[in-house]
Write an enzyme that holds these catalytic residues in place. Sequence first.
Site, PDB file in Angstrom:
ATOM      1  N   ARG A 207      44.066  39.360  34.931  1.00  0.00           N
ATOM      2  CA  ARG A 207      42.952  40.217  35.317  1.00  0.00           C
ATOM      3  C   ARG A 207      43.097  40.561  36.794  1.00  0.00           C
ATOM      4  O   ARG A 207      43.962  40.025  37.473  1.00  0.00           O
ATOM      5  CB  ARG A 207      41.606  39.549  35.044  1.00  0.00           C
ATOM      6  CG  ARG A 207      41.363  38.299  35.862  1.00  0.00           C
ATOM      7  CD  ARG A 207      39.953  37.752  35.644  1.00  0.00           C
ATOM      8  NE  ARG A 207      39.788  36.479  36.323  1.00  0.00           N
ATOM      9  CZ  ARG A 207      38.687  35.749  36.287  1.00  0.00           C
ATOM     10  NH1 ARG A 207      37.640  36.146  35.585  1.00  0.00           N
ATOM     11  NH2 ARG A 207      38.603  34.604  36.931  1.00  0.00           N
TER      12      ARG A 207
ATOM     13  N   GLU B 262      33.769  39.757  41.678  1.00  0.00           N
ATOM     14  CA  GLU B 262      34.514  38.920  42.629  1.00  0.00           C
ATOM     15  C   GLU B 262      35.671  39.673  43.284  1.00  0.00           C
ATOM     16  O   GLU B 262      36.854  39.336  43.085  1.00  0.00           O
ATOM     17  CB  GLU B 262      35.026  37.648  41.955  1.00  0.00           C
ATOM     18  CG  GLU B 262      33.918  36.686  41.575  1.00  0.00           C
ATOM     19  CD  GLU B 262      34.438  35.312  41.173  1.00  0.00           C
ATOM     20  OE1 GLU B 262      35.613  35.192  40.796  1.00  0.00           O
ATOM     21  OE2 GLU B 262      33.654  34.358  41.212  1.00  0.00           O
TER      22      GLU B 262
ATOM     23  N   CYS C   4      47.641  44.024  48.985  1.00  0.00           N
ATOM     24  CA  CYS C   4      48.739  44.646  48.253  1.00  0.00           C
ATOM     25  C   CYS C   4      49.678  45.257  49.286  1.00  0.00           C
ATOM     26  O   CYS C   4      49.235  45.845  50.268  1.00  0.00           O
ATOM     27  CB  CYS C   4      48.187  45.706  47.310  1.00  0.00           C
ATOM     28  SG  CYS C   4      49.502  46.664  46.526  1.00  0.00           S
TER      29      CYS C   4
ATOM     30  N   CYS D 159      52.245  47.518  48.595  1.00  0.00           N
ATOM     31  CA  CYS D 159      52.981  48.655  48.040  1.00  0.00           C
ATOM     32  C   CYS D 159      52.971  49.830  49.022  1.00  0.00           C
ATOM     33  O   CYS D 159      52.346  49.771  50.083  1.00  0.00           O
ATOM     34  CB  CYS D 159      52.371  49.064  46.696  1.00  0.00           C
ATOM     35  SG  CYS D 159      50.795  49.924  46.876  1.00  0.00           S
TER      36      CYS D 159
ATOM     37  N   GLU E 183      26.773  33.128  39.511  1.00  0.00           N
ATOM     38  CA  GLU E 183      27.530  32.290  38.580  1.00  0.00           C
ATOM     39  C   GLU E 183      27.603  30.864  39.099  1.00  0.00           C
ATOM     40  O   GLU E 183      27.836  30.638  40.283  1.00  0.00           O
ATOM     41  CB  GLU E 183      28.998  32.756  38.471  1.00  0.00           C
ATOM     42  CG  GLU E 183      29.234  34.059  37.790  1.00  0.00           C
ATOM     43  CD  GLU E 183      30.734  34.368  37.739  1.00  0.00           C
ATOM     44  OE1 GLU E 183      31.556  33.434  37.763  1.00  0.00           O
ATOM     45  OE2 GLU E 183      31.069  35.555  37.707  1.00  0.00           O
TER      46      GLU E 183
HETATM   47  C1  GLA Z   1      34.640  33.399  38.315  1.00  0.00           C
HETATM   48  C2  GLA Z   1      34.632  34.698  37.535  1.00  0.00           C
HETATM   49  C3  GLA Z   1      34.268  34.510  36.100  1.00  0.00           C
HETATM   50  C4  GLA Z   1      34.909  33.282  35.529  1.00  0.00           C
HETATM   51  C5  GLA Z   1      34.519  32.093  36.340  1.00  0.00           C
HETATM   52  C6  GLA Z   1      35.059  30.792  35.805  1.00  0.00           C
HETATM   53  O1  GLA Z   1      33.463  33.107  38.904  1.00  0.00           O
HETATM   54  O2  GLA Z   1      33.797  35.663  38.107  1.00  0.00           O
HETATM   55  O3  GLA Z   1      34.679  35.662  35.404  1.00  0.00           O
HETATM   56  O4  GLA Z   1      36.289  33.441  35.545  1.00  0.00           O
HETATM   57  O5  GLA Z   1      35.038  32.257  37.631  1.00  0.00           O
HETATM   58  O6  GLA Z   1      34.673  29.704  36.607  1.00  0.00           O
END
Ligand code: GLA
Length: 666
Positions: A112, A151, A159, A161, A307
């Site tokens: 990702r 994030e 990068c 490039c 989160e």
């Molecule tokens: C980050 C990401 C989430 C997930 C968590 C896992 O905070 O934003 O998508 O990958 O880590 O801890």
Amino acid sequence: MSGITRVPGLLYGGDYNPEQWPEEVWAEDVRLMREAGVNFVTVGVFSWARLQPGPDEWDFGWFDRVLGLLAEHGVAADIATATASPPAWLVRAHPEVLPVTADGVRLEFGSRQHYCPSSAVYRHAAARLARTIASRYRDHPALAMWHVHNEYGDHVTECFCEASAADFRRWLRDRYGDVAALNAAWATDFWSQRYGTFEEIEPPRAAPGPVNPTQALDWRRFCSGALLACYLGEKAQLDEVAPGVPVTTNFMSMFKPLDYWTWAAHEDVVSDDAYPDPADPDAHVGAAMNYDLMRSLKGGRPWLLMEQAPSAVSWRPVNAPKPPALARLWSLQTVAHGADGVLHFQWRASRAGAEKFHSALLPHRGTAGRQWASTVALGGDLARLAEVAGTRIASDVAIVLDWNSWWALELDDHPSARLRLRDLVASWYAALAGRNVGVDFVPPDGDLAGYRLVLAPNLYLMSDATAARFTSYVDGGGRLVCGFFSGIVDEHDHVHLGGYPAPLRDVLGVVVDEFRPVPDGASVPVSLGGRAVTATMWSEWLEALTAEVAGTYTSGELDGRPAVTRNAYGEGRAWYVGCHLGGEIGLVLDEALADAGARPVLDAAPGVEVTRRDGPGNSYYFLLNQAGRECETPAPDGVDLLTGAAVRRTLHLPPYGAAVVKTARA
Ligand code: GLA
């Protein structure tokens, strides 16, 4: 109202990834969200490939149904712009979207965050997706907030490039105007690095030896700005199509690559992802520091924990779970430090993919077992704290944090490679936290006037203007404590001449003759206020000019020389700490706190963390037993909102227990 969205009270929920599940599961999801008191979920973070299966193909039907279910069940949505992971069709059609490392390796699709921040193709596609989503859902009843990307800087912060190189040159042209100014700023007469044109300049790719430090510093500034430009490109679409809906992007706590002061200025709500390690007994201290920073980034406004892990993460070598009481305590800790919501990664545990062993509010086992009980219980706790939403925290003490200085401090070829800004700040923060003294963070150009005491654990890079502001703050009666290796270079990383720390010499009343970093494993004895302590990592040959000596080295070549000083200046006073005292910095801070008249929030039992949030008529004392053993602690008179019980003078707290005592406004 929480003040950060239209949803009343504190927000509770997490990332919801329904695309990983058959549609039948969604009905159960929303039913269980309701059961747990979840009122807010983030949707669509990694949905780009599903929402836009081809360059001109769109599939919003499933997303319409998800949002419809959420609205029907009274769960508000933080709708993501879904741009953090470009789909395969985009990177195959435009391979130049993929980022390139300093060694020239182009990173592949299949994980990702695989995009070059300067890629015009990526930026255009991301802005288009953000606009399409905003146009479709701007009036949706579930919509409460926009969540841009995810994030920024996670996995890829830079990068190298050709597109990035061109963007860097453009950025340098804007900054310096002509190449002569750049040559002067970069001191290119050193090692024959003089440039004739901007076209000759490249990013600091892998090179035979140390790269030009100002080039490296400007590269850090540029990279933070390139990702910010991505964010702003999406935000502009949201603001145009759906004005008035709050916009956030989730930060990663005290994250070196991005200058969050600059970023936060463009957010409506600061949000943070926090993953303290349950295996680290001191993790709550670093966590508190991050939360205080998040609150400070927008001048004390409530922020959002976007989160956290309900229990274990999946990305450490060994992933310890959180005991349920600790998980609850750490959730309440975020509110204690000014969060108006506690969200998680993620709602339902993934069955497959890289994060299938990451904990979730709804685990693989379903609603049987301890995790679900914790999930429901936390919803109850947060509902009982609803009235705390929107209240504020006032602090007597501020710590100055400057990303430019952080980047410059940690460049190569310094007297010691051991100096790490986060660790230096954390050691001072921990001393304050242990005393329950509330702390804000301020940027180097921030307003110091409201603080009794300002701390600068390290500001290696300091402009003359910043030094002048510190000087006039002390002159006007402020108290300042400044750590070693501060005020050394200007904004171009050129040394301030005439004796370190030249621009602070008057206010501190000292001059440093020589840096004497302490070898690994060694220490230097210091006498401080009659106490024998030790310095590690750093010491200096320091001369007191107008300052009094507050601490002295007691052996070796530095024997008898000043280690810590205090200087009366104008109406105020400034301390200088010329060595790394670790936890003993508290002795210096005690003196400065007393002199400044800065008090702890409450004198609680050892191991009990205390903060206070103030509303118009009430104050809320958070007493958090971080010690892991039961205790009896002094407490204010009032009512514990978590239990409804009256509190008189003392409180009994079980291991990892917590109370939120409501009192009349303090
Ligand atoms: C980050 C990401 C989430 C997930 C968590 C896992 O905070 O934003 O998508 O990958 O880590 O801890």
